[in-house]
Write a protein that holds these residues in place. Structure first.
Motif, PDB file in Angstrom:
ATOM      1  N   TYR A 318      10.127  -7.400   5.765  1.00  0.00           N
ATOM      2  CA  TYR A 318       9.784  -6.931   4.420  1.00  0.00           C
ATOM      3  C   TYR A 318      11.030  -6.557   3.620  1.00  0.00           C
ATOM      4  O   TYR A 318      10.976  -5.703   2.740  1.00  0.00           O
ATOM      5  CB  TYR A 318       8.844  -5.727   4.506  1.00  0.00           C
ATOM      6  N   ARG A 319      12.138  -7.215   3.897  1.00  0.00           N
ATOM      7  CA  ARG A 319      13.370  -6.903   3.162  1.00  0.00           C
ATOM      8  C   ARG A 319      13.242  -7.226   1.678  1.00  0.00           C
ATOM      9  O   ARG A 319      13.968  -6.661   0.858  1.00  0.00           O
ATOM     10  CB  ARG A 319      14.548  -7.673   3.771  1.00  0.00           C
ATOM     11  N   VAL A 326       6.811   0.685   3.556  1.00  0.00           N
ATOM     12  CA  VAL A 326       7.164   0.301   4.924  1.00  0.00           C
ATOM     13  C   VAL A 326       7.594   1.541   5.691  1.00  0.00           C
ATOM     14  O   VAL A 326       8.365   2.359   5.174  1.00  0.00           O
ATOM     15  CB  VAL A 326       8.284  -0.758   4.926  1.00  0.00           C
ATOM     16  N   ASP A 327       7.110   1.689   6.938  1.00  0.00           N
ATOM     17  CA  ASP A 327       7.472   2.867   7.719  1.00  0.00           C
ATOM     18  C   ASP A 327       8.811   2.683   8.432  1.00  0.00           C
ATOM     19  O   ASP A 327       9.474   1.638   8.268  1.00  0.00           O
ATOM     20  CB  ASP A 327       6.364   3.231   8.709  1.00  0.00           C
ATOM     21  N   ALA A 328       9.208   3.669   9.232  1.00  0.00           N
ATOM     22  CA  ALA A 328      10.518   3.652   9.873  1.00  0.00           C
ATOM     23  C   ALA A 328      10.662   2.513  10.880  1.00  0.00           C
ATOM     24  O   ALA A 328      11.783   2.107  11.214  1.00  0.00           O
ATOM     25  CB  ALA A 328      10.773   4.991  10.567  1.00  0.00           C
ATOM     26  N   GLN A 331       6.952  -1.473   9.679  1.00  0.00           N
ATOM     27  CA  GLN A 331       5.565  -1.908   9.522  1.00  0.00           C
ATOM     28  C   GLN A 331       4.993  -1.400   8.201  1.00  0.00           C
ATOM     29  O   GLN A 331       5.349  -0.319   7.736  1.00  0.00           O
ATOM     30  CB  GLN A 331       4.715  -1.365  10.674  1.00  0.00           C
ATOM     31  N   LEU A 332       4.089  -2.187   7.629  1.00  0.00           N
ATOM     32  CA  LEU A 332       3.431  -1.760   6.394  1.00  0.00           C
ATOM     33  C   LEU A 332       2.543  -0.556   6.641  1.00  0.00           C
ATOM     34  O   LEU A 332       1.808  -0.498   7.632  1.00  0.00           O
ATOM     35  CB  LEU A 332       2.569  -2.895   5.835  1.00  0.00           C
ATOM     36  N   ARG A 333       2.606   0.397   5.751  1.00  0.00           N
ATOM     37  CA  ARG A 333       1.648   1.506   5.760  1.00  0.00           C
ATOM     38  C   ARG A 333       0.445   1.076   4.917  1.00  0.00           C
ATOM     39  O   ARG A 333       0.573   0.858   3.720  1.00  0.00           O
ATOM     40  CB  ARG A 333       2.280   2.767   5.184  1.00  0.00           C
ATOM     41  N   HIS A 334      -0.693   0.964   5.566  1.00  0.00           N
ATOM     42  CA  HIS A 334      -1.878   0.512   4.839  1.00  0.00           C
ATOM     43  C   HIS A 334      -3.125   1.051   5.506  1.00  0.00           C
ATOM     44  O   HIS A 334      -3.119   1.444   6.681  1.00  0.00           O
ATOM     45  CB  HIS A 334      -1.930  -1.023   4.798  1.00  0.00           C
TER      46      HIS A 334
END
Length: 392
Positions: A318-319, A326-328, A331-334
């Motif tokens: 996800y750059r 995006v979490d640490a 990964q996507l936070r969703h």
């Protein structure tokens, strides 16, 4: 719809030559497009998957822009600015459908492997002919790892398989494909908000399955019978030696136990539905055979191993996403595909809304619910841009 390459680009460019789907043909369905060929219980080759996706894309009627690489998605007031190799697009809503398998995951200690040993990931592997002569260490015990270990062993090479947590499954159970049982019994329909440990469920490796005309079971016992050596999880490299965990027996016993529980669930469901007479009798499988004792280290200087194939999974990239979503761990936070940023959505991620989310036939239910939310957000039916197969 934006696609960085061609339609079905990943299936064209990022799969090894012999790969087949794990799902039977009858289960590889898309909205309005079902398998109607002569082999419903077979498993599609990569070329057949490409043809399936091409037919779906042609019939969907969506505005599809291929060779369009997305380099940035950023919030701009009430809209998103999507920067691509073909110009900029502004939209109130964006669906991220770039998947979770953009970049191979390789542990940091890989750099300590002596340079005389060739290393490659599954993105770089095509077939055994592309590897140097000599022994191969395959790292990873999911579907990919066991399939490559079997293929390399059949080519005549000595093969060692290093594995940790894994999911054991037979190819067929009681005369039906095991994925028929997963589908019919409702296991795959379990929703994300019903899963007890959602984070763990989203990290589970793919089951040890292979799609072959013979409907073969490819578990660790089958590999051992072929002559593949099993070792534990690769922990580190020290002085030119690979050091393996001593917990191989424990992880195999745990996988065997989970398989027993799954088969018990199938049996109980079949009995409750009155299907016992329509399927074969219940069966159980021998425990996984573990070497006594398993090897705990391997000296790369000995020349025993000439190649390492990393089948250790993937991670998303996800750059290009310039939105704090995006979490640490990258990964996507969703929540079921709905991101915190208004108008931003995701599809095609593990257990997005159901356990079947990442399978071809599993996307339909997820997509309907996510798009229902999206259309409610738009409230005026504005055009939606779908960004798929983003920059890697």
């Amino acid at each position: 719809m934006l696609e960085r390459g061609e339609v079905a680009n990943s299936w064209r460019r990022e799969r090894w030559a012999s790969l087949r789907l794990l799902t039977p043909n009858w289960q590889s369905r898309l909205p309005g497009l079902r398998y109607e060929g002569p082999d419903p219980d077979g498993y599609m080759t990569t070329a057949e998957v490409v043809e399936l996706i091409e037919r779906f894309a042609a019939g969907a009627g969506a505005c599809l822009r291929t060779a369009t690489n997305v380099t940035s998605v950023r919030r701009a007031g009430d809209e998103y600015e999507v920067t691509t190799s073909q110009g900029e697009i502004r939209s109130r809503a964006v669906v991220l459908a770039s998947g979770a398998c953009n970049l191979p995951t390789v542990p940091g200690f890989a750099h300590a492997v002596p340079p005389n040993v060739e290393q490659l990931t599954t993105f770089g592997y095509s077939d055994p002919l592309g590897l140097p002569d000599g022994g191969v260490l395959v790292v990873g015990g999911s579907a990919t790892g066991v399939q490559l270990a079997a293929e390399l062993r059949r080519s005549g090479r000595p093969v060692t398989l290093s594995l940790g947590e894994h999911v054991r499954m037979p190819r067929t159970y009681r005369g039906r494909d095991v994925l028929w049982w997963m589908d019919a019994s409702g296991v795959w329909d379990q929703r994300h908000d019903e899963v007890e440990d959602l984070k763990r469920a989203r990290r589970l490796p793919s089951p040890q399955l292979v799609g072959t005309p013979e409907r073969t079971t490819l578990d660790l016992n089958a590999l051992t019978a072929m002559g593949v050596e099993l070792v534990g999880r690769w922990a580190t490299v020290r002085d030119g030696r690979a050091l393996f965990s001593g917990g191989l027996r424990n992880v195999c016993s745990l996988a065997d136990l989970k398989l027993e529980r799954l088969l018990d669930l199938f049996d109980e469901w079949a009995q409750a539905e009155g299907l016992d007479a329509e399927v074969d009798a219940p069966e159980r499988y021998a425990p996984t055979e573990v070497p006594q004792p398993p090897r705990l280290q391997l000296d790369f200087k000995s020349g025993e191993i000439q190649t390492i194939v990393w089948a250790t999974g993937f991670r998303p990239d996800y750059r290009w996403l310039d939105v704090p979503a995006v979490d640490a761990k990258g990964q996507l936070r969703h929540d079921g595909g709905v991101l915190e940023s208004p108008g931003l959505y995701a599809l095609g991620l593990p257990v997005l809304r159901r356990r079947k989310s990442t399978f071809i036939h599993g996307i339909e239910d997820d997509a309907r619910e996510v798009i229902d939310h999206l259309t409610g957000f738009l409230a005026g039916g504005e055009q939606v841009r779908v960004a798929t197969s983003m920059a890697s």
